[in-house]
Motif scaffolding. Structure first.
Motif, PDB file in Angstrom:
ATOM      1  N   GLU A 101      -5.341  37.305  10.547  1.00 42.10           N
ATOM      2  CA  GLU A 101      -4.039  36.843  10.083  1.00 42.10           C
ATOM      3  C   GLU A 101      -2.947  37.714  10.691  1.00 42.10           C
ATOM      4  OE1 GLU A 101      -1.382  34.834   9.225  1.00 42.10           O
ATOM      5  OE2 GLU A 101      -3.014  34.095   7.952  1.00 42.10           O
ATOM      6  N   THR A 102      -1.967  37.074  11.319  1.00 43.47           N
ATOM      7  CA  THR A 102      -0.887  37.829  11.968  1.00 43.47           C
ATOM      8  C   THR A 102       0.492  37.444  11.442  1.00 43.47           C
ATOM      9  OG1 THR A 102      -0.563  36.225  13.773  1.00 43.47           O
ATOM     10  CG2 THR A 102      -2.236  37.951  14.108  1.00 43.47           C
ATOM     11  N   ALA A 103       0.567  36.509  10.502  1.00 43.67           N
ATOM     12  CA  ALA A 103       1.863  35.955  10.121  1.00 43.67           C
ATOM     13  C   ALA A 103       2.210  36.275   8.678  1.00 43.67           C
ATOM     14  CB  ALA A 103       1.871  34.441  10.328  1.00 43.67           C
ATOM     15  N   PRO A 152      -0.317  40.125  -2.270  1.00 43.28           N
ATOM     16  CA  PRO A 152       0.139  40.138  -0.884  1.00 43.28           C
ATOM     17  C   PRO A 152      -1.021  40.127   0.096  1.00 43.28           C
ATOM     18  CG  PRO A 152       0.407  42.292  -1.893  1.00 43.28           C
ATOM     19  CD  PRO A 152       0.039  41.333  -2.996  1.00 43.28           C
ATOM     20  N   VAL A 153      -0.785  39.501   1.235  1.00 47.72           N
ATOM     21  CA  VAL A 153      -1.780  39.523   2.310  1.00 47.72           C
ATOM     22  C   VAL A 153      -1.827  40.937   2.877  1.00 47.72           C
ATOM     23  CG1 VAL A 153      -2.344  38.596   4.578  1.00 47.72           C
ATOM     24  CG2 VAL A 153      -1.307  37.121   2.847  1.00 47.72           C
ATOM     25  N   PRO A 154      -3.004  41.492   3.076  1.00 48.58           N
ATOM     26  CA  PRO A 154      -3.087  42.874   3.551  1.00 48.58           C
ATOM     27  C   PRO A 154      -2.759  42.983   5.033  1.00 48.58           C
ATOM     28  CG  PRO A 154      -5.284  41.964   3.345  1.00 48.58           C
ATOM     29  CD  PRO A 154      -4.340  40.929   2.791  1.00 48.58           C
ATOM     30  N   GLN A 202      -1.599  29.537  15.781  1.00 43.55           N
ATOM     31  CA  GLN A 202      -2.433  29.592  16.980  1.00 43.55           C
ATOM     32  C   GLN A 202      -2.672  31.028  17.437  1.00 43.55           C
ATOM     33  OE1 GLN A 202      -4.040  27.168  18.579  1.00 43.55           O
ATOM     34  NE2 GLN A 202      -3.345  25.631  17.093  1.00 43.55           N
ATOM     35  N   VAL A 203      -1.667  31.890  17.283  1.00 42.74           N
ATOM     36  CA  VAL A 203      -1.860  33.300  17.615  1.00 42.74           C
ATOM     37  C   VAL A 203      -2.951  33.897  16.738  1.00 42.74           C
ATOM     38  CG1 VAL A 203      -0.791  35.594  17.552  1.00 42.74           C
ATOM     39  CG2 VAL A 203       0.473  33.651  18.516  1.00 42.74           C
ATOM     40  N   SER A 204      -2.881  33.632  15.433  1.00 41.44           N
ATOM     41  CA  SER A 204      -3.885  34.161  14.509  1.00 41.44           C
ATOM     42  C   SER A 204      -5.277  33.664  14.871  1.00 41.44           C
ATOM     43  CB  SER A 204      -3.541  33.766  13.068  1.00 41.44           C
ATOM     44  OG  SER A 204      -2.332  34.364  12.645  1.00 41.44           O
TER      45      SER A 204
END
Length: 375
Positions: free
Chosen positions: A38-40, A76-78, A30-32
C-alpha cells in the motif's frame, strides 16, 4: 517487480468526486499493485499545519508517532513515509491560491515532495492569474520534482510561471482506462431514428458535456450553437455545478430557456450511471474555452466515444498522442460540427481497435521510472 526503491507516499487530497482526485487514485492503485504494498493515503483536506512537524490521520513520519484515528473511523493504515507525491491544484489544497501554496510548502518542509500540477495558470484566469502564478511558483520552488500532463501545460508553466524551470519539468499524460462496455452500436442512426443496440437507448437529440459545470467549460457556447440549429436538440451537463458555481449553473439554465434551448444538468452521478449517460448521448462534446489536461475528454474515450473538441494546441497534442480519437472543429463552426455529428452518428464513436494508451498501468510505470531519478 525488480528491485525498485519504494515509491513515495501517494498523498491524495480532496473529494473523490473531483477529477484530479479520481485520476490520482487510479494511478496510486496501480503503483501499489506494482510494488505489492500500500502506497496511498487519501484525506479530504490538508489540515491547518500549525503544530510542530506534520501529523496526518493514518500517516507516520520519521520521528513522529502514528496518530490515533478520529472517532468512528477505522484504524490508520500503517504507512511510513520519507517522501511523498501529490497531485496539486490550488482549489483542492486551500481556500485561496496563497493558502494552497502555504499548505504545500509546509508539507514540503517536512519531507521531499514531488508534484503533478493540474490546472496550470494561464491568461484565461483573468484577474486571478497573478495570484495563481505566484502560488504555483511557490509550489514548484518547494517541490523535489515536477510533472505536467502535457507538453502544452509545460509550455504554459514555462511562459507564465517558471521561466527557468521548464527544462526540468517531466511530462506524463493523463491515463485513459477503457471501461467495460457493450460493442459500439452498429449503424448508429440519425436523430429520431430509434435506438442503437438493445440496452443502449439513444437519447433523442442530446448534445452532452461532461464534468463539473463552471463558466468557461463550454456550456454557453454549446447552447448558443444548438439555438442556431433549431432542430430540436437538447443540451445536457452530465454532472453538477463546481463548488461555488451553483448560481452560475442556475443562470445558465435560465439563459438557455430564454434562447429556446432545453438545457439540463444531471447532478452528480455514480460511476456506472455516468458511463451509461456518456454512451447514450447523441453528440459528445468537450468545449472548454481554455484547455489544460482534460479528464472529460479521457472519460468520453474510455466509453468508446469520439467527442467534438475545439482545435487548440492541447487538443492537437492529444490527437497526435491518440490518433483518430477526437473530432476537431474551429470555434466559429461549432454549430456545423454538431449538425454533422447528428447526421453521421457513427462519427461520434471510436473505431474498433483504436489505441487509447497510456492507461493507468503504463502511467504508473512512467512515474516509477521518473521517481527513480527524481529523488
Amino acid at each position: 517487480m525488480t528491485a525498485r526503491r519504494r515509491p513515495p507516499l501517494q498523498l491524495i487530497v480532496g473529494s473523490p468526486a473531483h477529477a484530479v482526485v479520481a485520476c490520482a487514485t487510479g494511478i496510486a492503485r496501480q503503483v501499489s499493485a506494482r510494488v505489492s504494498a500500500e502506497t496511498a493515503l487519501h484525506i479530504d483536506a490538508l489540515p491547518a499545519l500549525s503544530l510542530p512537524g506534520l501529523s496526518l490521520p493514518g500517516l507516520s513520519l520519521p520521528g513522529l508517532p502514528m496518530p490515533p484515528s478520529p472517532p468512528g473511523l477505522p484504524s490508520p493504515v500503517p504507512l511510513s513515509a520519507r517522501s511523498a507525491h501529490v497531485h496539486f491544484t490550488d482549489k483542492l489544497f486551500g481556500a485561496s491560491p496563497e493558502d494552497a501554496a502555504a499548505q504545500f510548502e509546509r508539507l514540503a518542509g517536512r519531507m521531499p515532495v514531488t508534484v503533478t500540477l493540474h490546472d496550470v495558470p494561464q491568461p484565461s484566469n483573468g484577474t486571478a492569474l497573478a495570484r495563481r502564478v505566484a502560488a504555483y511558483l511557490r509550489v514548484v520552488s518547494a517541490a523535489r520534482g515536477v510533472v505536467c500532463n502535457s507538453e502544452y501545460e509545460r509550455q504554459l508553466l514555462t511562459e507564465h510561471t517558471w521561466p527557468r524551470g521548464g527544462a526540468g519539468v517531466h511530462v506524463i499524460p493523463l491515463p485513459v482506462d477503457p471501461a467495460h462496455q457493450p460493442p459500439r452500436p452498429e449503424g448508429s442512426r440519425p436523430v429520431g431514428a430509434g435506438h442503437g443496440l438493445p440496452g443502449i437507448p439513444r437519447r433523442r437529440g442530446e448534445v452532452a458535456l461532461l464534468g463539473y459545470f463552471y463558466p468557461g467549460k463550454g456550456h454557453a457556447e454549446v447552447v448558443d450553437a444548438v439555438s442556431r440549429l433549431r432542430i430540436g436538440l437538447t443540451v445536457t451537463a452530465i454532472g453538477g455545478a463546481a463548488p461555488g458555481h451553483e448560481h452560475d449553473l442556475n443562470a445558465a439554465l435560465e439563459n438557455a430557456g430564454r434562447a429556446g434551448v432545453d438545457f439540463r444538468a444531471t447532478g452528480h452521478l455514480g460511476d456506472d450511471d455516468l458511463l451509461q449517460r456518456c454512451r447514450e448521448a447523441t453528440v459528445p462534446v468537450a468545449a472548454h474555452q481554455h484547455f489544460s489536461a482534460s479528464a472529460s475528454i479521457n472519460t468520453w474515450l474510455a466509453v468508446g466515444r469520439r467527442p467534438l473538441v475545439p482545435d487548440t494546441a492541447y487538443t492537437r497534442e492529444m490527437q497526435r498522442l491518440r490518433p483518430g480519437t477526437l473530432t476537431l472543429y474551429e470555434r466559429p463552426q461549432l454549430s456545423h460540427a454538431i449538425e454533422n455529428a447528428v447526421l453521421d452518428p457513427a462519427s461520434t464513436w471510436l473505431e474498433p481497435g483504436t489505441a487509447l494508451g497510456p492507461d493507468s498501468g503504463a502511467v504508473a510505470d512512467a512515474y516509477l521510472q521518473w521517481w527513480g531519478g527524481a529523488r
